[in-house]
Structure formats: C-alpha cells, structure tokens
Write an enzyme that holds these catalytic residues in place. Structure first.
Site, PDB file in Angstrom:
ATOM      1  CE  LYS A  75      10.943   0.468   6.454  1.00  0.00           C
ATOM      2  NZ  LYS A  75      10.010   1.510   5.981  1.00  0.00           N
ATOM      3  CB  SER A 150       9.680   4.006   8.978  1.00  0.00           C
ATOM      4  OG  SER A 150       9.151   3.497   7.761  1.00  0.00           O
ATOM      5  CB  SER A 174       8.529   5.357   5.263  1.00  0.00           C
ATOM      6  OG  SER A 174       8.048   5.668   6.527  1.00  0.00           O
TER       7      SER A 174
END
Ligand code: GLN
Length: 468
Positions: A75, A150, A174
């Site tokens: 990420k 996310s 997330s």
C-alpha cells in the site's frame, strides 16, 4: 505457463524450490499481467523498476523462507527506502521514503519481491478508493464497482493477478472490507502485534498493517513474517499466545444484525455460514454486545481527532508539496488547502472541533469512555465464547460514484469492522459465497473476531471453513 489465478504462496514456494520456475519468471508473469490490466483497474500507482533485479537477487541467494521469491504489492502509505510514497495524496507528491518501514524490512529479509505501490483512499480515509488523488481503482470482478477501501489498490492488485499477495492497513476495516468485496482473505491483526514504524499514521491508536491473500494459510505465513516486538514502535509486543486453544464456541451478536441497513442476501449468506460452522462441529451461541451500537460514533470522533493531530505535520515545509502564500500562514493555507482532498479536510475539521477547548469533554472524552465500555463488552463475551462471527459488510461491492456524495452512507459500510479496531482485537474476513447483482456474481465475506493475540483461532476456524 504458470496459472497465476490459482497460485498460492504455498504453491509458488514449492514451484520455486522444485525449480519449476525461477523468481524472475514468476515476477515477469505478474509484470505481464499488470501491463495488460493496470490501465483499466488502476491498482498500482507505481511498478518498481527494480522488481526483476530483486527477483534475480533471490534466485541467486536461494529460497530460505516461505516468502522468498514471492511477488507482493504494498500500500502507498508504507515506506520503502528510496521509493516514492504518497498515501494517495497530492500533498506528498515527490516525497521519497528515507528509510524502510519495519514490515518492509522484514519482507525484504524474507526475500519477498516487492513489485510496486498500490492506490488507496487519501491517507486511508474511505471505503471505496474513490478518495485517492490519483483516480479511482476498479473492482477487477466487476469494473463498474468499487474494490472497497481504503486498501482497494492492494486488494485489486491480487484480484487481477497482478501480485500473489499484498499488504494493506486497517484503521476501521480497510483490509477486511475490500478483501470481502474482491473475494480474498484480509487480516487485521491485534493492535501492536505488527509494527507501525514506517506506516504513515491515520489514527495511531487504531492503525494496523496486515496481509491480503487468497488463502488463510498464506495470510498466516505473512502475519508470522511481519509481526513481533519492534524497538521503533513502543506499542508493539511479542506474540503472547503461547498456549493456543482450539476454538469450539462461536458467538453471534444477533441483535446487531436486526438493525436495518443489512442486505437480505447478506443475512441469508451469513445464515448459511452459521450452518456450515455448525456442521463443522462449532457450537453457536447468541451473545449480547450492549454498547456496540455506539462503535461508529466513537470511531468517527476518535479517528478524526487522531487524524487532525497526525496530519498537522504536512505543513508545506517538512514533506512533499509546498505552495507559496503571502506569508507563513499563507503557505500553510495554500499548501494544505490544495494538497489535501475533500474527505481529508472534512476529517481534519471534525477532529479539530472535537478536540477544541469547549467541546473536548462533550465529544472526545465521552468517546474515550465509551471505547472502554465497548472493550468491556467484548471481554465479557469472550468469557463465554472463543470467537465472534458477523458478516464483514452490510452488502457486496457497490457501484462507483454511488456513495461519493453521501459520506454517512459510506461510513455505515464500516459498521461490522470498526469495533475490532476500537478494542484492538484481531479480525479476519474470509470469502463466504456470492450474491447475484446485475447478472454478476459478487463475493461476500464472513468476519471472525478473536481476543487479543488469538490470531491462531482465526486461522484455525478459517482453514476449516475454507476447505468445507
Ligand atoms: N472506511 C474507514 C474510514 O474511512 C476505515 C478506513 C481504514 O480502515 N483506513 O475511516
């Protein structure tokens, strides 16, 4: 030809050791897939130019760990020394990480091949990856829909066969929500079991880094690699659960499933999961979590409070973007006004409000008190049951654009995932079946939650459920 779609970390490890393929060939297969798919899906913000040379290095050194030679995505809020990292924000344009996050250091030591950094909601604020400054990521299973967020890019990267596994971060769901939207396994470990050193902070008392994989065994392999005490993060601890207990009794807080908002298909899929678990020998017990309905309210006070403080560092001087104003205050206003997106600005405002002198007692302190109450509810529940199950989300992946103008509808997506972050306990989302919408089969997830440091229970239940 390697069948990337079916490949797991365990299979790939065998293939590499048997010399069926090299780490370079495996990495190349993923890079090929990325060049076909990423234009449409937008899972990766950057594919690292040294991915193949990382693979060559592993081919030379040999395969000493289960992650050696395994192509993984990370990420965009994790620091990888010498590489760009932006947390999905314009304010970090041009920022280059000066050191490795502890998880990155551990993955490198294990010989994982880090292919690239993935798209995300700006500073991890969102449930759909529509809040990224770099465009939306599409769900590879139905490109009209969001991949969740996310960590949407990290999940889409695996779902489009652009990586074998990935790392995400989970502050309120997330990792689990996008994993469930894309039919994958997403683990939010116990708070403090994985170091946050080198993770760009969102809500420091809630944030955890965790794996996104195709199987529970793969999730366990990554968790075992990245977890443990770290002198750079004083909230970390060594795994205390030395005496693992085989879970037998599962609690279902039926009362939270009765409150509207949950799709009928999700409820019937959940009932099927309960039946399946019963047939596996688990005893199912109805439990009460009396204060759980306050979880979202508590989360949406504590998280913005922490966000407003954590994001104060982006002042146009220390990191990334700088826009000249009339004076120093003008620099701040211009840089922060233009560098941060709408959702980030909304949360900074809410956080600043709930922490301000006149309102601190009414909001922040109340939320802290309720956090304690919610934790006590779980402690009590875990004296009766070994783990708790719920659906991961109230519905399957929704359409792109459907909720962007309705932040409350977006926040409600986190209703089942947020409590584990508030309490700091581990939770996993595993694929539990499909629901038909618009002629497409969309995956759903089952969430399993366990007491602190009892990840082993999640893995045990998950593995049985997965193979049944
Ligand atoms: N969707 C939640 C939010 O917007 C959770 C985000 C996260 O876990 N990083 O805050």
């Amino acid at each position: 030809m390697i069948d990337l779609h079916k490949l797991t970390i365990v299979d790939a490890g065998k293939g590499l050791r048997n010399k069926d393929f090299t780490a370079r060939e495996l990495t190349q297969a993923y890079l090929d897939q990325i060049s076909v798919k990423n234009g449409e899906i937008n899972a990766y913000l950057e594919v690292y130019d040294d991915a193949l040379s990382q693979a060559d290095e592993v081919d030379k050194k040999g395969f000493h760990s289960p992650l050696s030679g395994i192509p993984m995505a990370i990420k965009d809020n994790l620091l990888f020394k010498g590489k760009h990292a932006t947390s999905g924000s314009k304010i970090l344009a041009g920022y280059v990480a000066p050191y490795d996050a502890t998880v990155i250091k551990k993955l490198k030591e294990a010989g994982a091949v880090l292919i690239g950094r993935t798209n995300m909601d700006e500073f991890a604020m969102g449930s759909s990856t529509e809040n990224s400054a770099f465009g939306v990521t599409k769900n590879p299973l139905d490109t009209r829909r969001v991949p969740g967020g996310s960590s949407g890019g990290s999940v889409a990267a695996v779902a489009m066969d652009g990586a074998l596994a990935s790392l995400g971060s989970d502050t309120g769901g997330s990792i689990r929500e996008p994993a469930s939207f894309c039919g994958l396994v997403g683990l939010k470990p116990t708070y403090g079991s994985v170091s946050r050193h080198g993770l760009m902070a969102m809500g420091s008392s809630l944030d955890v880094i965790g794996p996104i994989t195709k199987t529970i065994t793969d999730s366990e392999i990554i968790f075992n690699t990245i977890s443990g005490l770290d002198s750079f993060d004083s909230t970390t601890h060594d795994l205390k659960n030395k005496n693992p207990k085989s879970p037998k009794v599962l609690g279902v807080p039926y009362h939270i499933l009765e409150n509207g908002g949950i799709k009928e298909e999700v409820l019937s899929n959940f009932k099927e999961s309960v039946e399946k678990l019963k047939s596996l020998g688990y005893e199912i017990r109805d439990i009460k979590l009396p204060n759980i309905s306050y979880s979202l309210a508590v989360y949406y006070i504590l998280m913005p409070a922490e966000v407003s403080s954590n994001l104060a560092r982006f002042d146009g001087v220390k990191y990334g973007l700088h826009i000249d104003g009339k004076d120093l205050l003008g620099d701040y206003l211009k840089t922060r006004g233009q560098g941060f997106g709408k959702e980030v600005r909304r949360r900074i405002l809410i956080g600043t409000y709930v922490l301000s002198a006149g309102y601190h007692d009414a909001y922040y302190n109340k939320a802290i008190m309720l956090r304690q109450k919610i934790a006590e509810d779980f402690t009590k529940a875990f004296s009766e049951v070994d783990a708790i199950i719920t659906p991961t989300t109230p519905g399957p992946a929704f359409k792109i654009g459907e909720r962007v103008n309705d932040p409350l509808a977006m926040y409600l997506e986190d209703i089942f995932t947020v409590p584990a972050n508030i309490v700091g306990i581990p939770a996993i989302s595993i694929p539990s079946g499909f629901v038909e919408e618009d002629g497409v089969s969309l995956p759903l997830g089952l969430q399993i939650v366990a007491p602190h440091d009892c990840e082993d229970r999640l893995f045990e239940i998950g593995k049985k459920f997965e193979t049944k």
